[in-house]
Design an enzyme around this catalytic site. Structure first.
Site, PDB file in Angstrom:
ATOM      1  N   LYS A 107       0.825  -1.224   0.000  1.00 12.91           N
ATOM      2  CA  LYS A 107       0.000   0.000   0.000  1.00 12.91           C
ATOM      3  C   LYS A 107       0.851   1.263   0.000  1.00 12.91           C
ATOM      4  CE  LYS A 107      -0.214  -1.067   4.716  1.00 12.91           C
ATOM      5  NZ  LYS A 107      -0.141  -2.477   4.799  1.00 12.91           N
ATOM      6  N   LYS A 207      -4.065   3.710   2.291  1.00 16.38           N
ATOM      7  CA  LYS A 207      -5.211   2.987   1.739  1.00 16.38           C
ATOM      8  C   LYS A 207      -6.245   3.975   1.174  1.00 16.38           C
ATOM      9  CE  LYS A 207      -4.382  -0.860   4.889  1.00 16.38           C
ATOM     10  NZ  LYS A 207      -4.619  -1.399   6.239  1.00 16.38           N
TER      11      LYS A 207
HETATM   12  N1  HSE Z   1      -1.603  -2.864  10.213  1.00 15.29           N
HETATM   13  C1  HSE Z   1      -2.766  -2.951   9.393  1.00 15.29           C
HETATM   14  C2  HSE Z   1      -4.007  -2.977  10.248  1.00 15.29           C
HETATM   15  C3  HSE Z   1      -2.797  -4.163   8.499  1.00 15.29           C
HETATM   16  O1  HSE Z   1      -3.929  -2.949  11.478  1.00 15.29           O
HETATM   17  O2  HSE Z   1      -5.083  -2.998   9.693  1.00 15.29           O
HETATM   18  C4  HSE Z   1      -1.968  -4.017   7.287  1.00 15.29           C
HETATM   19  O3  HSE Z   1      -2.376  -2.957   6.500  1.00 15.29           O
END
Ligand code: HSE
Length: 433
Positions: A107, A207
């Site tokens: 991402k 994201k």
């Molecule tokens: N660390 C992210 C989360 C997952 O806690 O959703 C990977 O993108």
């Protein structure tokens, strides 16, 4: 018809996600072959620590030379699960140059420099798929890229970080403070030893950039996304949200402006009504609400992190890319034709919940209301509660109607300069109404 030549896959990275990808490729190889029309073979695995024992992966496939692996020339698909900007970007573009398509879960790279990757894929007539980059196992990127192009998406509103959702859920359900809830998330393995990327909103912002770009067919980069983490959210904010019939979530919000001429993308904590479907997303789950003209409201829900869930998204892409390869076709490339600019946060229009500590004496409420009026921010409700102590102070909670963020920031600045306003305890946006 089953082709005899196996399609060859190079795996870059064999950590939590990569090892699950390798395991499922092995255990479900026959299914994948039947679905694709040709067997798929793991031809090499690039790792940093070759001496580590990796169950189920023959030692002769392990290499530390990722560059040589992607340059081999006989690799059909490169799966990149190492993350970060470099060397991932160079490895991916090199893979395209040497004839491979790429499946990536990266991402950060897609949000930082997706345009370079798309351009390289197009130049070499290869696929770039990245379902696992956003919301783990949830099929979201391909529905947006492949099922929605005939539709006009106006808003994407989602919980795209599981760690922070776990923390906020704990704060909401147990009354815990932020630090206590973070400690629990760390102990249970949800939060990493350094939780910065999650709790400061970097992960969700990357994201959001990817989702906004795809939803609105324009380029949105990480720097375009307004970002606030959840470290300032307090137990008092949670209690206040409850009193309003709301809960607090860290939301990624991508919107097309009302006049259709620009978009915005932001990540911040916000109150949402308990009646909103996103309010019932608990623990470390993710959910994304997509609002579009023809389809109305769609919600995508599921596990947003973890080895096997993320691997399931990678393998879905692998099957699709392999099918494309056999068909001599490619899937969708970059769609940025609208070239809509990304507006700054000041132009975002939303509602606010503002909690002030004020002097408890005549005229204060009128003074505060005047500041809101002077900045064109209309008040919806006001709740005042005198302190049962000798401080001579009261808590004033103001909820506004929709107003531009810049007007709200100006209001808060002016409020801070009033002698009668002792402090601004919290400012939180209210969404989902
Ligand atoms: N660390 C992210 C989360 C997952 O806690 O959703 C990977 O993108």
């Amino acid at each position: 018809m089953m082709l005899t030549r196996p399609l060859k896959v190079a795996l870059l990275g064999c950590g939590v996600v990569g090892s699950e990808v390798a395991r499922i490729m092995t255990t479900h190889g026959d299914d994948h072959a039947a679905r694709i029309g040709a067997p798929v073979e793991l031809a090499g695995v690039a790792v940093r620590r070759p001496s580590k024992v990796r169950a189920g992966i023959p030692q002769e496939l392990i290499t530390t030379d990722a560059t040589a692996l992607v340059k081999r020339g006989d690799i059909d698909v490169v799966i990149e699960v190492i993350g970060g900007i470099e060397p991932a970007r160079t490895l991916i573009t090199t893979a395209f140059e040497h004839g491979a398509s790429v499946v990536s879960a990266n991402k950060a790279l897609l949000a930082e420099d997706g345009a370079t990757l798309y351009a390289a894929a197009e130049r070499h007539g290869r696929d770039l798929y990245f379902e696992a980059a956003v919301a783990g196992a949830i099929p979201l990127i391909r529905p947006l890229r492949e099922s929605s192009p005939g539709n006009k998406v106006n808003r994407v509103l989602g919980i795209v970080n599981g760690t922070t959702n776990f923390i906020l859920d704990r704060m909401d359900s147990s009354g815990a403070g932020y630090t206590e809830a973070l400690d629990e998330a760390t102990a249970l393995g949800y939060a990493e030893a350094d939780p910065t990327a999650d709790v400061e909103g970097f992960d969700a912002a990357a994201k959001a950039a990817i989702l906004a770009g795809i939803a609105f067919h324009t380029r949105v980069r990480l720097d375009d996304v307004h970002r606030e983490g959840l470290t300032e959210v307090t137990a008092a904010d949670m209690a206040s949200a409850r009193r309003m019939g709301c809960t607090v979530k860290l939301l990624a919000i991508c919107e097309r402006a009302a006049d259709g001429r620009s978009v915005t993308a932001r990540v911040h904590p916000a109150m949402i009504p308990l009646s909103h479907p996103l309010a019932s997303v608990r623990e470390a789950y993710n959910a994304v609400f997509v609002e579009s003209e023809a389809a109305g409201q769609l919600m995508f829900y599921g596990p947003g992190a973890g080895g096997a869930p993320t691997a399931s998204a990678v393998l879905g892409d692998l099957v699709a890319v392999c099918r494309n390869k056999l068909a001599g076709a490619t899937g969708p490339g970059e769609s940025a034709y609208t070239q809509l600019p990304v507006s700054p946060m000041g132009e975002v229009v939303t509602r606010y919940h503002i909690s002030l500590d004020v002097a408890d004496k005549p005229g204060v409420l009128a003074q505060v209301a005047t500041v809101f009026a002077e900045h064109g921010v209309s008040i919806d409700t006001v709740r005042q509660q005198g302190r049962q102590d000798s401080s001579g102070e009261a808590s004033l909670v103001v909820v506004t109607h929709r107003a531009p963020d810049a007007a709200l920031q100006g209001t808060v600045e002016a409020l801070r300069s009033l002698d009668t306003v002792r402090g601004v305890a919290s400012i939180m946006r209210v969404e989902g109404e």
